[in-house]
Write an enzyme that holds these catalytic residues in place. Structure first.
Site, PDB file in Angstrom:
ATOM      1  N   THR A  34       0.869  -1.178   0.000  1.00 14.18           N
ATOM      2  CA  THR A  34       0.000   0.000   0.000  1.00 14.18           C
ATOM      3  C   THR A  34       0.907   1.229   0.000  1.00 14.18           C
ATOM      4  OG1 THR A  34      -0.015   0.298   2.404  1.00 14.18           O
ATOM      5  CG2 THR A  34      -1.630  -1.274   1.476  1.00 14.18           C
ATOM      6  N   ALA A  80       1.126  -6.573   9.336  1.00 14.48           N
ATOM      7  CA  ALA A  80       0.362  -5.859   8.308  1.00 14.48           C
ATOM      8  C   ALA A  80      -0.869  -5.198   8.908  1.00 14.48           C
ATOM      9  CB  ALA A  80      -0.069  -6.833   7.205  1.00 14.48           C
ATOM     10  N   GLU A  82      -3.414  -1.230   8.469  1.00 18.53           N
ATOM     11  CA  GLU A  82      -3.519   0.217   8.264  1.00 18.53           C
ATOM     12  C   GLU A  82      -3.194   0.816   9.622  1.00 18.53           C
ATOM     13  OE1 GLU A  82      -4.018   2.054   5.618  1.00 18.53           O
ATOM     14  OE2 GLU A  82      -4.300   0.384   4.233  1.00 18.53           O
ATOM     15  N   THR A  98      -8.469  -4.498   6.432  1.00 18.22           N
ATOM     16  CA  THR A  98      -7.149  -5.111   6.666  1.00 18.22           C
ATOM     17  C   THR A  98      -6.994  -5.557   8.119  1.00 18.22           C
ATOM     18  OG1 THR A  98      -5.976  -4.053   4.855  1.00 18.22           O
ATOM     19  CG2 THR A  98      -4.670  -4.569   6.807  1.00 18.22           C
ATOM     20  N   THR A 132      -0.872  -2.643  19.546  1.00 13.02           N
ATOM     21  CA  THR A 132      -0.564  -1.283  19.970  1.00 13.02           C
ATOM     22  C   THR A 132      -1.116  -0.985  21.358  1.00 13.02           C
ATOM     23  OG1 THR A 132      -1.088   1.026  19.467  1.00 13.02           O
ATOM     24  CG2 THR A 132      -2.643  -0.594  18.662  1.00 13.02           C
ATOM     25  N   ASP A 133      -0.519  -0.004  22.024  1.00 11.03           N
ATOM     26  CA  ASP A 133      -1.053   0.445  23.310  1.00 11.03           C
ATOM     27  C   ASP A 133      -2.362   1.218  23.151  1.00 11.03           C
ATOM     28  OD1 ASP A 133      -0.040   2.796  22.196  1.00 11.03           O
ATOM     29  OD2 ASP A 133       1.273   3.302  23.883  1.00 11.03           O
ATOM     30  N   GLU A 134      -2.676   1.637  21.906  1.00 12.10           N
ATOM     31  CA  GLU A 134      -3.872   2.470  21.714  1.00 12.10           C
ATOM     32  C   GLU A 134      -5.159   1.716  22.027  1.00 12.10           C
ATOM     33  OE1 GLU A 134      -4.144   5.067  18.430  1.00 12.10           O
ATOM     34  OE2 GLU A 134      -2.006   5.488  18.392  1.00 12.10           O
ATOM     35  N   TYR A 158      -8.998   3.435  14.097  1.00 10.93           N
ATOM     36  CA  TYR A 158      -7.767   2.611  14.063  1.00 10.93           C
ATOM     37  C   TYR A 158      -7.674   1.737  15.305  1.00 10.93           C
ATOM     38  CZ  TYR A 158      -2.896   1.434  15.002  1.00 10.93           C
ATOM     39  OH  TYR A 158      -1.744   0.754  15.353  1.00 10.93           O
ATOM     40  N   LYS A 162      -7.772  -2.392  15.771  1.00 10.74           N
ATOM     41  CA  LYS A 162      -6.682  -3.176  16.374  1.00 10.74           C
ATOM     42  C   LYS A 162      -7.211  -3.949  17.594  1.00 10.74           C
ATOM     43  CE  LYS A 162      -2.856  -3.396  15.414  1.00 10.74           C
ATOM     44  NZ  LYS A 162      -2.095  -4.267  14.475  1.00 10.74           N
ATOM     45  N   GLY A 291     -11.364  13.439  18.782  1.00 13.71           N
ATOM     46  CA  GLY A 291     -11.259  12.303  19.713  1.00 13.71           C
ATOM     47  C   GLY A 291      -9.829  12.020  20.156  1.00 13.71           C
TER      48      GLY A 291
HETATM   49  P1  NAD Z   1       2.975   0.848   8.372  1.00 15.26           P
HETATM   50  O1  NAD Z   1       1.704   1.528   7.994  1.00 15.26           O
HETATM   51  O2  NAD Z   1       4.266   1.582   8.221  1.00 15.26           O
HETATM   52  O3  NAD Z   1       3.139  -0.517   7.540  1.00 15.26           O
HETATM   53  C1  NAD Z   1       2.077  -1.390   7.322  1.00 15.26           C
HETATM   54  C2  NAD Z   1       2.496  -2.378   6.224  1.00 15.26           C
HETATM   55  O4  NAD Z   1       1.399  -3.294   6.024  1.00 15.26           O
HETATM   56  C3  NAD Z   1       2.778  -1.711   4.876  1.00 15.26           C
HETATM   57  O5  NAD Z   1       3.961  -2.222   4.311  1.00 15.26           O
HETATM   58  C4  NAD Z   1       1.556  -2.094   4.024  1.00 15.26           C
HETATM   59  O6  NAD Z   1       1.861  -2.185   2.640  1.00 15.26           O
HETATM   60  C5  NAD Z   1       1.178  -3.443   4.636  1.00 15.26           C
HETATM   61  N1  NAD Z   1      -0.249  -3.758   4.427  1.00 15.26           N
HETATM   62  C6  NAD Z   1      -1.317  -2.939   4.637  1.00 15.26           C
HETATM   63  N2  NAD Z   1      -2.456  -3.578   4.325  1.00 15.26           N
HETATM   64  C7  NAD Z   1      -2.103  -4.836   3.927  1.00 15.26           C
HETATM   65  C8  NAD Z   1      -2.834  -5.966   3.485  1.00 15.26           C
HETATM   66  N3  NAD Z   1      -4.183  -5.938   3.406  1.00 15.26           N
HETATM   67  N4  NAD Z   1      -2.161  -7.096   3.170  1.00 15.26           N
HETATM   68  C9  NAD Z   1      -0.803  -7.137   3.252  1.00 15.26           C
HETATM   69  N5  NAD Z   1      -0.061  -6.078   3.647  1.00 15.26           N
HETATM   70  C10 NAD Z   1      -0.706  -4.943   3.977  1.00 15.26           C
HETATM   71  O7  NAD Z   1       2.768   0.360   9.858  1.00 15.26           O
HETATM   72  P2  NAD Z   1       3.819   0.258  11.058  1.00 15.26           P
HETATM   73  O8  NAD Z   1       3.903   1.563  11.751  1.00 15.26           O
HETATM   74  O9  NAD Z   1       5.032  -0.385  10.558  1.00 15.26           O
HETATM   75  O10 NAD Z   1       3.021  -0.743  12.026  1.00 15.26           O
HETATM   76  C11 NAD Z   1       3.186  -2.157  11.895  1.00 15.26           C
HETATM   77  C12 NAD Z   1       2.328  -2.842  12.935  1.00 15.26           C
HETATM   78  O11 NAD Z   1       2.736  -2.416  14.233  1.00 15.26           O
HETATM   79  C13 NAD Z   1       0.837  -2.506  12.844  1.00 15.26           C
HETATM   80  O12 NAD Z   1       0.105  -3.668  13.113  1.00 15.26           O
HETATM   81  C14 NAD Z   1       0.631  -1.446  13.919  1.00 15.26           C
HETATM   82  O13 NAD Z   1      -0.696  -1.494  14.408  1.00 15.26           O
HETATM   83  C15 NAD Z   1       1.624  -1.901  14.957  1.00 15.26           C
HETATM   84  N6  NAD Z   1       2.152  -0.842  15.847  1.00 15.26           N
HETATM   85  C16 NAD Z   1       2.694   0.314  15.317  1.00 15.26           C
HETATM   86  C17 NAD Z   1       3.258   1.263  16.180  1.00 15.26           C
HETATM   87  C18 NAD Z   1       3.891   2.528  15.657  1.00 15.26           C
HETATM   88  O14 NAD Z   1       4.280   3.391  16.441  1.00 15.26           O
HETATM   89  N7  NAD Z   1       4.052   2.697  14.340  1.00 15.26           N
HETATM   90  C19 NAD Z   1       3.261   1.036  17.568  1.00 15.26           C
HETATM   91  C20 NAD Z   1       2.691  -0.149  18.068  1.00 15.26           C
HETATM   92  C21 NAD Z   1       2.152  -1.085  17.193  1.00 15.26           C
HETATM   93  O1  DAU Z   2       0.814   4.301  20.362  1.00 21.81           O
HETATM   94  C1  DAU Z   2       1.112   3.475  19.265  1.00 21.81           C
HETATM   95  C2  DAU Z   2       0.588   4.109  17.999  1.00 21.81           C
HETATM   96  O2  DAU Z   2       1.447   5.206  17.712  1.00 21.81           O
HETATM   97  C3  DAU Z   2       0.528   3.139  16.822  1.00 21.81           C
HETATM   98  O3  DAU Z   2      -0.392   2.119  17.109  1.00 21.81           O
HETATM   99  C4  DAU Z   2       0.110   3.875  15.534  1.00 21.81           C
HETATM  100  O4  DAU Z   2       0.143   2.990  14.433  1.00 21.81           O
HETATM  101  C5  DAU Z   2       1.083   5.007  15.311  1.00 21.81           C
HETATM  102  O5  DAU Z   2       0.698   5.753  14.166  1.00 21.81           O
HETATM  103  C6  DAU Z   2       1.130   5.927  16.533  1.00 21.81           C
HETATM  104  O6  DAU Z   2      -0.133   6.631  16.708  1.00 21.81           O
HETATM  105  P1  DAU Z   2      -0.183   8.183  17.128  1.00 21.81           P
HETATM  106  O7  DAU Z   2      -1.486   8.717  16.700  1.00 21.81           O
HETATM  107  O8  DAU Z   2       0.233   8.370  18.543  1.00 21.81           O
HETATM  108  O9  DAU Z   2       1.038   8.727  16.198  1.00 21.81           O
HETATM  109  P2  DAU Z   2       1.197  10.043  15.290  1.00 21.81           P
HETATM  110  O10 DAU Z   2       2.638  10.089  14.888  1.00 21.81           O
HETATM  111  O11 DAU Z   2       0.169  10.145  14.239  1.00 21.81           O
HETATM  112  O12 DAU Z   2       0.957  11.214  16.349  1.00 21.81           O
HETATM  113  C7  DAU Z   2       1.734  11.334  17.528  1.00 21.81           C
HETATM  114  C8  DAU Z   2       1.174  12.496  18.315  1.00 21.81           C
HETATM  115  O13 DAU Z   2       1.448  13.716  17.591  1.00 21.81           O
HETATM  116  C9  DAU Z   2      -0.328  12.450  18.489  1.00 21.81           C
HETATM  117  O14 DAU Z   2      -0.670  12.968  19.772  1.00 21.81           O
HETATM  118  C10 DAU Z   2      -0.864  13.368  17.392  1.00 21.81           C
HETATM  119  C11 DAU Z   2       0.226  14.398  17.271  1.00 21.81           C
HETATM  120  N1  DAU Z   2       0.417  15.003  15.914  1.00 21.81           N
HETATM  121  C12 DAU Z   2       0.502  14.143  14.848  1.00 21.81           C
HETATM  122  C13 DAU Z   2       0.665  14.645  13.578  1.00 21.81           C
HETATM  123  C14 DAU Z   2       0.734  13.713  12.376  1.00 21.81           C
HETATM  124  C15 DAU Z   2       0.552  16.359  15.772  1.00 21.81           C
HETATM  125  O15 DAU Z   2       0.503  17.134  16.757  1.00 21.81           O
HETATM  126  N2  DAU Z   2       0.730  16.854  14.502  1.00 21.81           N
HETATM  127  C16 DAU Z   2       0.777  16.064  13.394  1.00 21.81           C
HETATM  128  O16 DAU Z   2       0.898  16.597  12.246  1.00 21.81           O
END
Ligand code: NAD
Ligand code: DAU
Length: 356
Positions: A34, A80, A82, A98, A132-134, A158, A162, A291
Site C-alpha cells: 500500500t 500488516a 492500516e 485489513t 498497539t497500546d492504543e 484505528y 486493532k 477524539g
Molecule cells: P505501516 O503503515 O508503516 O506498515 C504497514 C504495512 O502493512 C505496509 O507495508 C503495508 O503495505 C502493509 N499492508 C497494509 N495492508 C495490507 C494488506 N491488506 N495485506 C498485506 N499487507 C498490507 O505500519 P507500522 O507503523 O510499521 O506498524 C506495523 C504494525 O505495528 C501494525 O500492526 C501497527 O498497528 C503496529 N504498531 C505500530 C506502532 C507505531 O508506532 N508505528 C506502535 C505499536 C504497534
Molecule cells: O501508540 C502506538 C501508535 O502510535 C501506533 O499504534 C500507531 O500505528 C502510530 O501511528 C502511533 O499513533 P499516534 O497517533 O500516537 O502517532 P502520530 O505520529 O500520528 O501522532 C503522535 C502524536 O502527535 C499524536 O498525539 C498526534 C500528534 N500530531 C501528529 C501529527 C501527524 C501532531 O501534533 N501533529 C501532526 O501533524
C-alpha cells in the site's frame, strides 16, 4: 522460515532486517505494498536468498493457503495493518478490512496449516500478533501506566480495529488452541518511518522550510520507543513468551508532543543549521485531531521480569540516530513523497489551518 506480514512497512521492514541479521533465519515477507509499504526499505537484502518477498493481500485466503503449503513457516509475525489514526478518521473502511478481516483470514489460514502439523511442529508453531497500546484508550495525567490487564477502551477507528484483531487472536487461542502471543507496543520512531507520522513529518517539513503542525495545545503525551528496541522485544516474545499471553512493550519515555517538537528542532539546529533561523520558528498550532487521546504510557515490567528484555537506546540516542538517518537519506524521503503523499497532506492539513 518465518512468515512476516507487512514486512515492507516501517516496523515490519526494520524487523525483517533485524531478524535476518540477528538470526540468519529466512523470512517469507507478504506485503500488499500500500502507500505505506516500500521495497526500498529492504534494498540491502536484494539477491539475498534469506528474503523471499511476495506482493499480496492478507485478505486473500487462496494466496495464504498456497504460501503456507509451499513454505511451511514455523511462525507468523503479523505486522500488516492500516496504521495511521488520522487516515482512520477520514476513511475507516480500509482499517476494518485489513486490520479485522485480514487478521481473521490470516488466523484461519494459520489454523488450517497448524492443525495438520505433526505433534512436535504443532507444539513449536507460533502466531505472534503485533499490536498497539492504543487499544487501552487514553490515560488521565496522574493515572498509572497501562498494564496488560488494563480494560480495552479504544477511541479511534484505528484503535478499535486493532482491539478487534487482538480479540480475534485471543479467541483463536482459547477456542482452537492456536499457539498465539500478542504484544502491545507504544509509539515507535526510527529509520523508514513514513513521514505522515509526527516525528518524520517534523524532520521532513523542517528541512523543507514548511510549518511544523502541532495538534491542539501540543500537551498530549506519547511513550516513545526506538524501533530497533521494538524488534528485539518481538524476538524475545517469540522465543520465550508464554502462550496466550500479552506483553506490553515500552521504553518508560513519556513526552508531551510539544517537547518532542522542540527536541527535533534543536537537533536540526545543531546538525543542519538553517540560515533563515532556528527551526522552532516553523512551529504552528493547528486544529486538534477529533477524539484525540490525551496520554499513553506503557508499564513494561512484565516483559522485563519474565523475558529479561530492556531497550538498548535512550530517547536521546535514538532520536539523534533518527534525525541523522533522515539527513543521510534524502533520496528515500523524496521517493516516498509521491503524488499520493501530497494528496494526503493536502487533505489532512487543509482543514487544520492555524486557528481553524
Ligand atoms: P505501516 O503503515 O508503516 O506498515 C504497514 C504495512 O502493512 C505496509 O507495508 C503495508 O503495505 C502493509 N499492508 C497494509 N495492508 C495490507 C494488506 N491488506 N495485506 C498485506 N499487507 C498490507 O505500519 P507500522 O507503523 O510499521 O506498524 C506495523 C504494525 O505495528 C501494525 O500492526 C501497527 O498497528 C503496529 N504498531 C505500530 C506502532 C507505531 O508506532 N508505528 C506502535 C505499536 C504497534
Ligand atoms: O501508540 C502506538 C501508535 O502510535 C501506533 O499504534 C500507531 O500505528 C502510530 O501511528 C502511533 O499513533 P499516534 O497517533 O500516537 O502517532 P502520530 O505520529 O500520528 O501522532 C503522535 C502524536 O502527535 C499524536 O498525539 C498526534 C500528534 N500530531 C501528529 C501529527 C501527524 C501532531 O501534533 N501533529 C501532526 O501533524
Amino acid at each position: 522460515m518465518i512468515l512476516v506480514t507487512g514486512g515492507a512497512g516501517f516496523i515490519g521492514s526494520n524487523f525483517v532486517l533485524d531478524w535476518i541479521e540477528a538470526t540468519g533465519e529466512p523470512v517469507l515477507n507478504l506485503d500488499a505494498l500500500t502507500y505505506a509499504g516500500n521495497l526500498r526499505n529492504l534494498a540491502s537484502l536484494q539477491g539475498d536468498p534469506r528474503h523471499v518477498f511476495v506482493q499480496g493481500d492478507i485478505c486473500d485466503r487462496p494466496l495464504l493457503d498456497r504460501l503456507f503449503a509451499e513454505h511451511r513457516p514455523r511462525a507468523v509475525l503479523h505486522f500488516a495493518a492500516e496504521s495511521h489514526v488520522d487516515r482512520s478518521i477520514h476513511g475507516p473502511g480500509a482499517f476494518m478490512r485489513t486490520n479485522v478481516e485480514g487478521t481473521f483470514t490470516l488466523l484461519e489460514a494459520a489454523r488450517q496449516h497448524w492443525s495438520a502439523l505433526p505433534a512436535d511442529k504443532k507444539a513449536a508453531f507460533r502466531f505472534h500478533h503485533v499490536s498497539t497500546d492504543e487499544v487501552y484508550g487514553s490515560l488521565a495525567p496522574d493515572a498509572p501506566a497501562f498494564t496488560e490487564t488494563h480494560a480495552y477502551e479504544p477511541n479511534s477507528p484505528y484503535s478499535a480495529s486493532k482491539a478487534a484483531s487482538d480479540h480475534l487472536v485471543r479467541a483463536w487461542h482459547h477456542t482452537y488452541g492456536l499457539p498465539v502471543v500478542t504484544s502491545n507496543c507504544s509509539n515507535n520512531y526510527g529509520p523508514y518511518h513514513f513521514p505522515e507520522k509526527l516525528i518524520p513529518l517534523l524532520i521532513v517539513n523542517a528541512l523543507a522550510g514548511k510549518p511544523l503542525p502541532v495538534y491542539g495545545d501540543g500537551r498530549q503525551v506519547r511513550d516513545w520507543l526506538y524501533v530497533g528496541d521494538h524488534c528485539s522485544a518481538i524476538r524475545a516474545v517469540l522465543a520465550k513468551g508464554r502462550l496466550g499471553e500479552t506483553y506490553n512493550i515500552g521504553g518508560w519515555n513519556e513526552q508531551a508532543n510539544i517537547d518532542i517538537v522542540h527536541t527535533v528542532c534543536k537537533l536540526l539546529d545543531e546538525l543542519r543549521p538553517d540560515p533563515a533561523g532556528p527551526y522552532k520558528r516553523l512551529i504552528t498550532f493547528v486544529a486538534d485531531r477529533p477524539g484525540h487521546d490525551r496520554r499513553y504510557a506503557i508499564d513494561a515490567r512484565k516483559i522485563e521480569r519474565e523475558l529479561g528484555w530492556r531497550p538498548a537506546e535512550t530517547f536521546a540516542s535514538g532520536i539523534r540516530k533518527t534525525v541523522q538517518w533522515y539527513l543521510a537519506n534524502a533520496d528515500w524521503v523524496a521517493d516516498v513523497q509521491s503524488g499520493g503523499y501530497r494528496d494526503w497532506m493536502a487533505q489532512n492539513y487543509a482543514t487544520r489551518a492555524p486557528g481553524a
